[in-house]
Design a protein around this motif. Structure first.
Motif, PDB file in Angstrom:
ATOM      1  N   GLY B  43      72.524   6.635 -16.442  1.00 38.01           N
ATOM      2  CA  GLY B  43      71.785   5.501 -15.920  1.00 38.01           C
ATOM      3  C   GLY B  43      70.483   5.880 -15.256  1.00 38.01           C
ATOM      4  N   ARG B  44      70.092   5.098 -14.273  1.00 36.96           N
ATOM      5  CA  ARG B  44      68.835   5.284 -13.564  1.00 36.96           C
ATOM      6  C   ARG B  44      68.800   6.595 -12.773  1.00 36.96           C
ATOM      7  NH1 ARG B  44      70.526   0.384  -9.628  1.00 36.96           N
ATOM      8  NH2 ARG B  44      69.084  -0.796 -10.897  1.00 36.96           N
ATOM      9  N   PRO B  45      67.577   7.062 -12.448  1.00 42.02           N
ATOM     10  CA  PRO B  45      67.490   8.310 -11.678  1.00 42.02           C
ATOM     11  C   PRO B  45      68.201   8.182 -10.331  1.00 42.02           C
ATOM     12  CG  PRO B  45      65.325   7.586 -12.410  1.00 42.02           C
ATOM     13  CD  PRO B  45      66.265   6.520 -12.784  1.00 42.02           C
ATOM     14  N   GLU B  46      68.874   9.236  -9.956  1.00 44.05           N
ATOM     15  CA  GLU B  46      69.663   9.181  -8.728  1.00 44.05           C
ATOM     16  C   GLU B  46      68.778   9.465  -7.515  1.00 44.05           C
ATOM     17  OE1 GLU B  46      73.744  11.161  -7.358  1.00 44.05           O
ATOM     18  OE2 GLU B  46      73.562  10.802  -9.502  1.00 44.05           O
ATOM     19  N   ILE B  47      68.650   8.491  -6.651  1.00 44.83           N
ATOM     20  CA  ILE B  47      67.866   8.658  -5.420  1.00 44.83           C
ATOM     21  C   ILE B  47      68.663   8.076  -4.252  1.00 44.83           C
ATOM     22  CG2 ILE B  47      65.559   8.671  -6.499  1.00 44.83           C
ATOM     23  CD1 ILE B  47      65.396   5.679  -5.463  1.00 44.83           C
ATOM     24  N   ASP B  48      68.200   8.405  -3.053  1.00 47.33           N
ATOM     25  CA  ASP B  48      68.854   7.895  -1.851  1.00 47.33           C
ATOM     26  C   ASP B  48      68.063   6.680  -1.359  1.00 47.33           C
ATOM     27  OD1 ASP B  48      70.319   7.618   0.455  1.00 47.33           O
ATOM     28  OD2 ASP B  48      69.166   9.132   1.548  1.00 47.33           O
ATOM     29  N   PHE B  67      60.920   0.378 -11.495  1.00 47.31           N
ATOM     30  CA  PHE B  67      60.307   1.691 -11.335  1.00 47.31           C
ATOM     31  C   PHE B  67      61.027   2.423 -10.208  1.00 47.31           C
ATOM     32  CE2 PHE B  67      56.877  -0.823 -13.223  1.00 47.31           C
ATOM     33  CZ  PHE B  67      56.472   0.009 -14.258  1.00 47.31           C
ATOM     34  N   THR B  68      61.037   3.741 -10.324  1.00 46.34           N
ATOM     35  CA  THR B  68      61.682   4.564  -9.294  1.00 46.34           C
ATOM     36  C   THR B  68      60.709   5.633  -8.822  1.00 46.34           C
ATOM     37  OG1 THR B  68      63.841   4.216 -10.343  1.00 46.34           O
ATOM     38  CG2 THR B  68      63.678   6.066  -8.827  1.00 46.34           C
ATOM     39  N   ILE B  69      60.654   5.822  -7.512  1.00 42.80           N
ATOM     40  CA  ILE B  69      59.873   6.930  -6.939  1.00 42.80           C
ATOM     41  C   ILE B  69      60.878   7.831  -6.236  1.00 42.80           C
ATOM     42  CG2 ILE B  69      57.983   7.607  -5.399  1.00 42.80           C
ATOM     43  CD1 ILE B  69      57.024   4.660  -5.465  1.00 42.80           C
ATOM     44  N   ASP B  70      60.949   9.078  -6.632  1.00 39.93           N
ATOM     45  CA  ASP B  70      61.888   9.973  -5.946  1.00 39.93           C
ATOM     46  C   ASP B  70      61.204  10.649  -4.755  1.00 39.93           C
ATOM     47  OD1 ASP B  70      60.457  12.134  -6.915  1.00 39.93           O
ATOM     48  OD2 ASP B  70      61.947  12.730  -8.403  1.00 39.93           O
ATOM     49  N   SER B  71      61.957  11.466  -4.043  1.00 42.30           N
ATOM     50  CA  SER B  71      61.424  12.070  -2.813  1.00 42.30           C
ATOM     51  C   SER B  71      60.274  13.038  -3.084  1.00 42.30           C
ATOM     52  CB  SER B  71      62.546  12.788  -2.061  1.00 42.30           C
ATOM     53  OG  SER B  71      63.128  13.754  -2.896  1.00 42.30           O
ATOM     54  N   MET B 116      63.308   9.159   1.627  1.00 38.57           N
ATOM     55  CA  MET B 116      62.488  10.249   2.160  1.00 38.57           C
ATOM     56  C   MET B 116      61.108  10.337   1.495  1.00 38.57           C
ATOM     57  SD  MET B 116      64.337  11.217   4.521  1.00 38.57           S
ATOM     58  CE  MET B 116      63.713  12.748   5.179  1.00 38.57           C
ATOM     59  N   ALA B 117      60.814   9.447   0.578  1.00 41.88           N
ATOM     60  CA  ALA B 117      59.465   9.416  -0.023  1.00 41.88           C
ATOM     61  C   ALA B 117      58.475   8.963   1.046  1.00 41.88           C
ATOM     62  CB  ALA B 117      59.444   8.457  -1.201  1.00 41.88           C
ATOM     63  N   THR B 118      57.238   9.402   0.937  1.00 42.36           N
ATOM     64  CA  THR B 118      56.257   9.036   1.968  1.00 42.36           C
ATOM     65  C   THR B 118      55.588   7.703   1.621  1.00 42.36           C
ATOM     66  OG1 THR B 118      54.499  10.246   0.861  1.00 42.36           O
ATOM     67  CG2 THR B 118      55.774  11.459   2.508  1.00 42.36           C
ATOM     68  N   ALA B 140      64.187  -1.855  -3.389  1.00 45.33           N
ATOM     69  CA  ALA B 140      65.634  -1.637  -3.474  1.00 45.33           C
ATOM     70  C   ALA B 140      66.167  -1.121  -2.147  1.00 45.33           C
ATOM     71  CB  ALA B 140      65.946  -0.638  -4.577  1.00 45.33           C
ATOM     72  N   ALA B 141      67.366  -1.551  -1.807  1.00 46.68           N
ATOM     73  CA  ALA B 141      68.010  -1.108  -0.556  1.00 46.68           C
ATOM     74  C   ALA B 141      69.518  -1.191  -0.732  1.00 46.68           C
ATOM     75  CB  ALA B 141      67.562  -1.997   0.594  1.00 46.68           C
ATOM     76  N   TYR B 142      70.215  -0.618   0.225  1.00 41.77           N
ATOM     77  CA  TYR B 142      71.648  -0.840   0.329  1.00 41.77           C
ATOM     78  C   TYR B 142      71.843  -1.786   1.507  1.00 41.77           C
ATOM     79  CZ  TYR B 142      72.745   3.142  -2.710  1.00 41.77           C
ATOM     80  OH  TYR B 142      72.854   3.999  -3.767  1.00 41.77           O
ATOM     81  N   SER B 143      72.702  -2.771   1.331  1.00 38.45           N
ATOM     82  CA  SER B 143      72.908  -3.701   2.439  1.00 38.45           C
ATOM     83  C   SER B 143      73.838  -3.098   3.508  1.00 38.45           C
ATOM     84  CB  SER B 143      73.459  -5.030   1.926  1.00 38.45           C
ATOM     85  OG  SER B 143      74.656  -4.790   1.237  1.00 38.45           O
ATOM     86  N   ALA B 144      74.513  -2.035   3.163  1.00 38.42           N
ATOM     87  CA  ALA B 144      75.363  -1.334   4.136  1.00 38.42           C
ATOM     88  C   ALA B 144      75.339   0.141   3.803  1.00 38.42           C
ATOM     89  CB  ALA B 144      76.782  -1.873   4.068  1.00 38.42           C
ATOM     90  N   ASP B 145      75.683   0.935   4.785  1.00 37.60           N
ATOM     91  CA  ASP B 145      75.690   2.383   4.610  1.00 37.60           C
ATOM     92  C   ASP B 145      76.708   2.775   3.537  1.00 37.60           C
ATOM     93  OD1 ASP B 145      75.669   5.082   4.827  1.00 37.60           O
ATOM     94  OD2 ASP B 145      75.564   5.089   7.014  1.00 37.60           O
ATOM     95  N   PRO B 146      76.251   3.469   2.461  1.00 37.41           N
ATOM     96  CA  PRO B 146      77.221   3.848   1.420  1.00 37.41           C
ATOM     97  C   PRO B 146      78.320   4.770   1.967  1.00 37.41           C
ATOM     98  CG  PRO B 146      74.979   4.282   0.691  1.00 37.41           C
ATOM     99  CD  PRO B 146      74.916   3.939   2.140  1.00 37.41           C
ATOM    100  N   GLY B 147      77.986   5.524   3.027  1.00 36.07           N
ATOM    101  CA  GLY B 147      78.973   6.407   3.626  1.00 36.07           C
ATOM    102  C   GLY B 147      79.946   5.675   4.542  1.00 36.07           C
TER     103      GLY B 147
END
Lengths: 153, 149
Positions: B43-48, B67-71, B116-118, B140-147
């Motif tokens: 799937g899509r590039p894995e980013i945090d 679109f995706t921007i990685d760190s 962590m991207a600037t 894009a965001a997570y609505s809650a902490d994945p951890g």
């Protein structure tokens, strides 16, 4: 002559079950649960919107984010960089939104992050802005009076 | 004399449990984890992605592209690498192409940015989108902490 002892023909499944269980445990441990992503809409200003000068000059809420994530709104530091919910900034934006709703003054949110500031800090600010807008909506603020004019510097 | 009814008598002599159903289930589980793992990789590039509790569930009815921007400042369109934030020419071409399609004025850019991207990297992409008249950007965001913390 004695009859030969017949051995049982069944296959011993124990090693296969051992391997299969190991594989199962490996996949279960290495698999990461994928969380569904959500989104925050950021309407950027268009050229058409900025072509006509407004009758009443708008009021800017100036939000700055330094390289370490410290947020300053209208000259005052707000919240700790690690405070993801940014209660102080949310409260300030809510006040500004209420003022904008009561008066005819258009509030423009001017966000100026430092080039080295991490994206997560910008998202914390946008999160606070969304929260303030949701509160304003609950108070009965019309959609056109919400804090939706965002400018990134 | 009435014939004596023959009662059911379970077969004796094979006390070992039948392992076949258990092996079937375990194989199915392994196949599930194998396929699920491959789907994540493909799937899509894995980013945090950052966390924003007020973010909304992503809609799928709108005309949108991702679109995706990685760190490191690398840029991707869907799952394909299209250079870095220092060269947004591919991104501009894609946005222009999408906007020229019927209903293209309703296009929304779904921007996945690593936490962590600037801002300098994000600004370049937002600037490129604005240059092509694209004003609706979804972060894009997570609505809650994945951890879960």
């Amino acid at each position: 002559m004695p009859a030969p002892v017949l051995e049982e023909d069944s296959v011993d499944l124990t090693p296969m079950i051992d391997v299969v269980f190991l594989l199962l445990i490996f996949f279960m441990v290495t698999m990461r649960i994928v969380q569904e992503e959500t989104e925050i809409l950021v309407p950027l200003p268009s050229k058409a919107e900025s072509s006509e000068p407004p009758e009443i000059p708008p009021q800017n809420v100036r939000i700055e984010i330094d390289a370490f994530g410290q947020v300053t709104a209208d000259g005052l530091p707000r919240d700790n960089p690690n405070a993801r919910n940014m209660p102080e900034l949310t409260s300030h934006l809510l006040q500004q939104g209420q003022f904008g709703a009561k008066s005819e003054v258009k509030i423009i949110i001017n966000i100026k992050p430092n080039g080295e500031a991490r994206h997560k800090y910008t998202m914390y600010v946008l999160n606070a802005l969304t929260k303030a807008n949701k509160e304003l909506e609950k108070m009965g603020t019309p959609p056109e009076k919400l804090l939706t004019q965002i400018l990134f510097e | 004399m009435a014939k004596k009814k023959k009662l059911y008598k379970p077969e004796t002599g094979n006390d070992e449990p039948d392992l076949t159903p258990m092996i079937d289930v375990i194989f199915l589980l392994i196949i599930f984890f194998l396929i699920a793992g491959r789907m994540i990789q493909a799937g899509r590039p894995e980013i945090d992605v950052p966390i924003a509790e007020q973010s909304m569930k992503a809609g799928n009815d709108d005309l949108r592209t991702e679109f995706t921007i990685d760190s490191q400042g690398n840029l991707y369109h869907m799952d394909r690498a299209i250079g870095s934030v220092f060269d947004t020419s591919n991104l501009k071409d894609i946005v222009q192409n999408k906007r020229s399609q019927p209903g293209g004025e309703k296009l929304k850019i779904y921007l996945r940015v690593d936490s962590m991207a600037t801002y300098a990297d994000v600004k370049k992409v937002m600037g490129a989108c604005a240059e092509k008249g694209q004003t609706k950007i979804l972060f894009a965001a997570y609505s809650a902490d994945p951890g879960g913390s």
